[in-house]
Design an enzyme around this catalytic site. Structure first.
Site, PDB file in Angstrom:
ATOM      1  N   ASP A  27      69.823 -33.809 -15.513  1.00  0.00           N
ATOM      2  CA  ASP A  27      69.555 -33.776 -14.085  1.00  0.00           C
ATOM      3  C   ASP A  27      69.931 -32.386 -13.562  1.00  0.00           C
ATOM      4  OD1 ASP A  27      68.978 -34.556 -11.491  1.00  0.00           O
ATOM      5  OD2 ASP A  27      70.841 -35.666 -11.221  1.00  0.00           O
ATOM      6  N   ASP A  29      70.832 -31.320  -9.615  1.00  0.00           N
ATOM      7  CA  ASP A  29      71.904 -31.284  -8.618  1.00  0.00           C
ATOM      8  C   ASP A  29      73.040 -32.219  -9.003  1.00  0.00           C
ATOM      9  OD1 ASP A  29      70.723 -29.585  -6.299  1.00  0.00           O
ATOM     10  OD2 ASP A  29      69.118 -30.946  -6.877  1.00  0.00           O
ATOM     11  N   ASP A 203      74.179 -37.784 -12.560  1.00  0.00           N
ATOM     12  CA  ASP A 203      75.331 -38.041 -11.701  1.00  0.00           C
ATOM     13  C   ASP A 203      75.165 -39.180 -10.706  1.00  0.00           C
ATOM     14  OD1 ASP A 203      73.440 -36.401 -10.225  1.00  0.00           O
ATOM     15  OD2 ASP A 203      75.020 -36.130  -8.739  1.00  0.00           O
TER      16      ASP A 203
END
Length: 253
Positions: A27, A29, A203
């Site tokens: 991922d 961000d 996240d």
């Protein structure tokens, strides 16, 4: 979050080793880059670019960025070094051959964008990000608007038949038909990923689909950030820990 995920009990230990012939999915961000107050606050970083380039060579191209950002934004941030990219949670995807597959936008997307812009007009600090296939309502700069933002986004999604994707201080309304798990699975059916073992690092809740998909294909997920219920098997504390881990992978024989 997929309801059939096998929930792990946090806190999670960092991954000590990768399986033989791994495929890395990352991922953006909160993983490859810190989360900033605005989407434009993330830019190219020399260390990140070098590490990604080395990983591509180390794993014979078996690396992809799977993000809520658009492909164009991922290319900007990664300086174009990663060929395989899935943007907008898999609504657009570029394979190793350079071909981009993109779903058609929901016919009500322009109407939804107008409604969100009107919602933000009298609420300083709220940002609206138009991704074409989706629209994101950011309220990181005005967290007191979380309740109103969530309620408004849920009503719009229900009215127009859009997928609502809550995130870290964001509400995203997107064209139905894709998620990060489907994107990971699609990559795994193509060269150079086919036959490899997927490792997904993410996240937030959007990454749970990819954690579950990776597990179903014999791999695992790595959760970045604070402990929570997750389908991931391992954990890292934040983007700096991610970069340190990835650097160790470039150095291993």
């Amino acid at each position: 979050m997929p309801t059939n995920a096998a929930l792990a009990v946090p806190p999670l230990s960092p991954p000590l080793a990768l399986p033989e012939r791994p495929a890395l999915f990352l991922d953006m961000d909160g993983v490859l880059a810190p989360i900033t107050a605005t989407p434009g606050g993330v830019g190219p970083d020399g260390r990140r670019t070098r590490v990604l380039s080395r990983l591509l060579e180390r794993f014979d191209g078996r690396l992809a960025v799977v993000s809520g950002r658009t492909i164009a934004e991922i290319d900007r941030i990664c300086e174009g070094v990663v060929p395989c990219v899935a943007g907008i949670h898999g609504l657009e995807r570029r394979g190793a051959d350079g071909q981009v597959q993109r779903l058609a936008p929901h016919p009500d997307m322009a109407q939804v964008l107008d409604a969100l812009l009107e919602f933000a007009r009298d609420r300083p600090g709220i940002l609206i990000e138009d991704k074409g296939l989706g629209v994101t309502l950011h309220y990181r700069q005005t967290p007191e608007q979380a309740g109103a933002a969530g309620e408004f986004a849920r009503a719009l999604a229900e009215t127009h038949g859009l997928t609502l994707q809550p995130g870290d201080m964001v509400q995203e309304l997107k064209t139905p038909g894709a998620d990060k798990g489907r994107a990971l699975t699609a990559f795994m059916e193509e060269a150079p990923f086919k036959g490899a073992v997927p490792v997904m690092t993410g996240d937030d809740l959007t990454d749970e689909f990819a954690f579950t998909a990776a597990a179903g294909l014999g791999g695992f997920g790595v959760l970045v950030g604070p402990p929570r219920e997750t389908a991931a098997l391992y954990g890292l504390t934040g983007p700096e820990a991610v970069m340190n881990w990835l650097e160790t992978l470039t150095e291993r024989p």
